[in-house]
Design an enzyme around this catalytic site. Structure first.
Site, mmCIF file in Angstrom:
data_model
loop_
_atom_site.group_PDB
_atom_site.id
_atom_site.type_symbol
_atom_site.label_atom_id
_atom_site.label_comp_id
_atom_site.label_asym_id
_atom_site.label_seq_id
_atom_site.Cartn_x
_atom_site.Cartn_y
_atom_site.Cartn_z
ATOM 1 N N ASN A 9 0.926 -1.215 -0.083
ATOM 2 C CA ASN A 9 -0.105 -0.193 0.219
ATOM 3 C C ASN A 9 0.818 1.387 0.116
ATOM 4 O O ASN A 9 1.442 1.622 1.188
ATOM 5 C CB ASN A 9 -0.831 0.141 1.299
ATOM 6 C CG ASN A 9 -1.688 1.312 1.486
ATOM 7 O OD1 ASN A 9 -1.729 2.012 0.587
ATOM 8 N ND2 ASN A 9 -2.278 1.267 2.914
ATOM 9 N N TRP A 10 0.851 1.703 -1.292
ATOM 10 C CA TRP A 10 1.970 3.081 -1.272
ATOM 11 C C TRP A 10 1.069 4.190 -0.540
ATOM 12 O O TRP A 10 1.794 5.409 -0.192
ATOM 13 C CB TRP A 10 1.816 3.428 -2.642
ATOM 14 C CG TRP A 10 2.976 2.545 -3.552
ATOM 15 C CD1 TRP A 10 3.464 1.261 -3.198
ATOM 16 C CD2 TRP A 10 3.261 2.653 -4.890
ATOM 17 N NE1 TRP A 10 3.960 0.835 -4.116
ATOM 18 C CE2 TRP A 10 4.116 1.491 -5.263
ATOM 19 C CE3 TRP A 10 3.207 3.775 -5.688
ATOM 20 C CZ2 TRP A 10 4.729 1.331 -6.596
ATOM 21 C CZ3 TRP A 10 3.884 3.734 -7.099
ATOM 22 C CH2 TRP A 10 4.811 2.504 -7.174
ATOM 23 N N LYS A 11 -0.078 4.257 -0.160
ATOM 24 C CA LYS A 11 -0.630 5.304 0.423
ATOM 25 C C LYS A 11 -0.570 6.470 -0.465
ATOM 26 O O LYS A 11 -0.419 6.382 -1.664
ATOM 27 C CB LYS A 11 -0.207 5.641 1.807
ATOM 28 C CG LYS A 11 -0.030 4.383 2.787
ATOM 29 C CD LYS A 11 0.194 4.549 4.158
ATOM 30 C CE LYS A 11 0.654 3.550 5.006
ATOM 31 N NZ LYS A 11 0.206 3.345 6.351
ATOM 32 N N HIS A 95 -9.238 0.707 5.431
ATOM 33 C CA HIS A 95 -8.053 0.937 6.158
ATOM 34 C C HIS A 95 -8.212 1.853 7.054
ATOM 35 O O HIS A 95 -9.111 2.619 7.217
ATOM 36 C CB HIS A 95 -7.040 1.622 4.830
ATOM 37 C CG HIS A 95 -5.563 1.432 5.426
ATOM 38 N ND1 HIS A 95 -5.215 2.618 6.494
ATOM 39 C CD2 HIS A 95 -4.584 0.560 5.276
ATOM 40 C CE1 HIS A 95 -3.857 2.060 6.563
ATOM 41 N NE2 HIS A 95 -3.512 1.065 5.990
ATOM 42 N N GLU A 97 -6.596 4.317 8.344
ATOM 43 C CA GLU A 97 -6.449 5.781 7.970
ATOM 44 C C GLU A 97 -7.658 6.208 7.330
ATOM 45 O O GLU A 97 -7.980 7.463 7.675
ATOM 46 C CB GLU A 97 -5.204 5.835 6.873
ATOM 47 C CG GLU A 97 -3.847 5.795 7.912
ATOM 48 C CD GLU A 97 -2.764 5.449 6.785
ATOM 49 O OE1 GLU A 97 -2.951 5.275 5.658
ATOM 50 O OE2 GLU A 97 -1.861 4.911 7.489
ATOM 51 N N GLU A 167 -4.668 -5.460 10.931
ATOM 52 C CA GLU A 167 -3.709 -4.433 11.036
ATOM 53 C C GLU A 167 -4.134 -3.614 12.515
ATOM 54 O O GLU A 167 -4.748 -2.632 12.340
ATOM 55 C CB GLU A 167 -3.903 -3.379 10.113
ATOM 56 C CG GLU A 167 -3.673 -3.997 8.577
ATOM 57 C CD GLU A 167 -3.411 -2.911 7.661
ATOM 58 O OE1 GLU A 167 -1.974 -2.997 7.310
ATOM 59 O OE2 GLU A 167 -3.724 -1.896 7.418
ATOM 60 N N GLY A 173 2.912 2.098 10.706
ATOM 61 C CA GLY A 173 3.593 3.308 10.468
ATOM 62 C C GLY A 173 4.379 3.721 11.751
ATOM 63 O O GLY A 173 5.026 4.781 11.750
ATOM 64 N N SER A 211 3.825 -2.253 10.127
ATOM 65 C CA SER A 211 5.335 -2.292 10.458
ATOM 66 C C SER A 211 5.931 -3.559 9.762
ATOM 67 O O SER A 211 7.135 -3.907 10.504
ATOM 68 C CB SER A 211 5.940 -1.823 11.763
ATOM 69 O OG SER A 211 5.252 -0.410 11.852
ATOM 70 N N GLY A 232 3.015 -1.343 4.171
ATOM 71 C CA GLY A 232 2.754 0.192 3.864
ATOM 72 C C GLY A 232 4.233 0.980 3.628
ATOM 73 O O GLY A 232 4.810 0.618 2.573
ATOM 74 N N GLY A 233 5.021 1.449 4.701
ATOM 75 C CA GLY A 233 6.202 2.210 4.356
ATOM 76 C C GLY A 233 7.017 1.144 3.461
ATOM 77 O O GLY A 233 7.967 1.546 2.588
HETATM 78 C C1 PEP Z 1 -0.821 -0.028 5.886
HETATM 79 O O1 PEP Z 1 -0.521 0.886 5.325
HETATM 80 O O2 PEP Z 1 -1.404 -0.885 5.845
HETATM 81 C C2 PEP Z 1 0.656 -0.423 6.837
HETATM 82 C C3 PEP Z 1 0.537 -1.520 7.543
HETATM 83 O O3 PEP Z 1 1.778 0.409 6.931
HETATM 84 P P1 PEP Z 1 3.195 0.226 7.662
HETATM 85 O O4 PEP Z 1 3.626 -1.093 6.951
HETATM 86 O O5 PEP Z 1 3.722 1.479 7.100
HETATM 87 O O6 PEP Z 1 2.996 0.024 8.930
#
Ligand code: PEP
Length: 252
Positions: A9-11, A95, A97, A167, A173, A211, A232-233
């Protein structure tokens, strides 16, 4: 056998330049990938077409959000049908967010899941508790309620399009990850909820997100109920993302 999926997920990150560099690096880094993992890239919607061109059909593509409606006067929204028409295979739904920053409710999540499935997209439904809820001992109740509502409109024949990503909000993040044991316990609880609803729970892929990095992915993916990851990141770094995809044990 359940699908093994690692989705990035590039967000709201990236540019055409990043698409041009990153997708090719991921594509060549994954070839060949012989552990049965399906890699998915979920870029900002504006870059979906560019990402699809760069993947050459070798990597699945998704959108991060879809509307509650099929079409109409909803300025700024993108429907599930449009995502499918543009070549997407997946949509994230719910999600954290979107729930926290944009007030998305469980009711809206269930409508979006129904729209995604009816349009032929696979829905990656995101669920997870906050730190406060975990510390109050309510994590399992919160997540179970989110799952029940999110899948309440799923028809019998649509379960194969359903993927659930656990999650924990406090792990997204932040660099904090659930222990493999805690993540496994929640995944087993989610599978039990699905079973209680009459879903083919043993065939539904459950992903862990929060993470995930190259150095913790293998321990998480070794758990019996964890079928992959939502990243994500680390998905913005080709080497890291490829290593995570490769951290999945071979087909069982
Ligand atoms: C996400 O955006 O779903 C996520 C898990 O982010 P990260 O891996 O950066 O915690």
């Amino acid at each position: 056998m359940r699908r093994k999926i690692v989705a990035g997920n590039w967000k709201m990150n990236g540019s055409k330049d990043l698409v041009n560099r990153l997708v090719g690096q991921v594509r060549s880094g994954l070839a060949p990938l012989d552990n049965g993992v399906e890699a998915v890239i979920i870029p900002p919607a504006l870059f979906v077409g560019d990402v699809i061109s760069e993947t050459g059909g070798e990597i699945a593509v998704g959108v991060q959000n879809i509307a509650c409606w099929d079409s109409g006067a909803y300025t700024g929204e993108i429907s599930a049908g449009m995502a499918k028409d543009s070549g997407c295979d997946y949509s994230l739904v719910g999600h954290s967010e979107r729930r926290q920053l944009f007030g998305e409710t469980d009711e809206q999540v269930s409508v979006k899941v129904a729209r995604a499935l009816a349009s032929g997209l696979d829905a990656v439904i995101c669920v997870g508790e906050t730190l406060e809820e975990r510390e109050a001992g309510k994590a399992e109740d919160v997540v179970s309620a989110q799952v029940r509502k999110a899948v309440s409109e799923v028809d019998g024949g649509q379960w194969q399009q359903v993927v659930i990503a656990y999650e924990p909000v406090w792990a997204i993040g932040t660099g904090k990850t659930a222990t493999a044991e805690d993540a496994q316990a929640m995944h087993a609880a989610i599978r039990a909820v699905l079973k209680s609803l009459g879903a083919p729970s043993e065939q539904i892929s459950l992903l862990y997100g929060g993470s995930v990095k190259a150095d913790n992915a293998a321990a998480l993916f070794a758990q019996p109920d964890i079928d992959g990851g939502l990243i994500g990141g680390a998905s913005l770094d080709a080497k890291e993302f490829v290593s995570i995809c490769r951290a999945m044990p071979g087909k069982s």
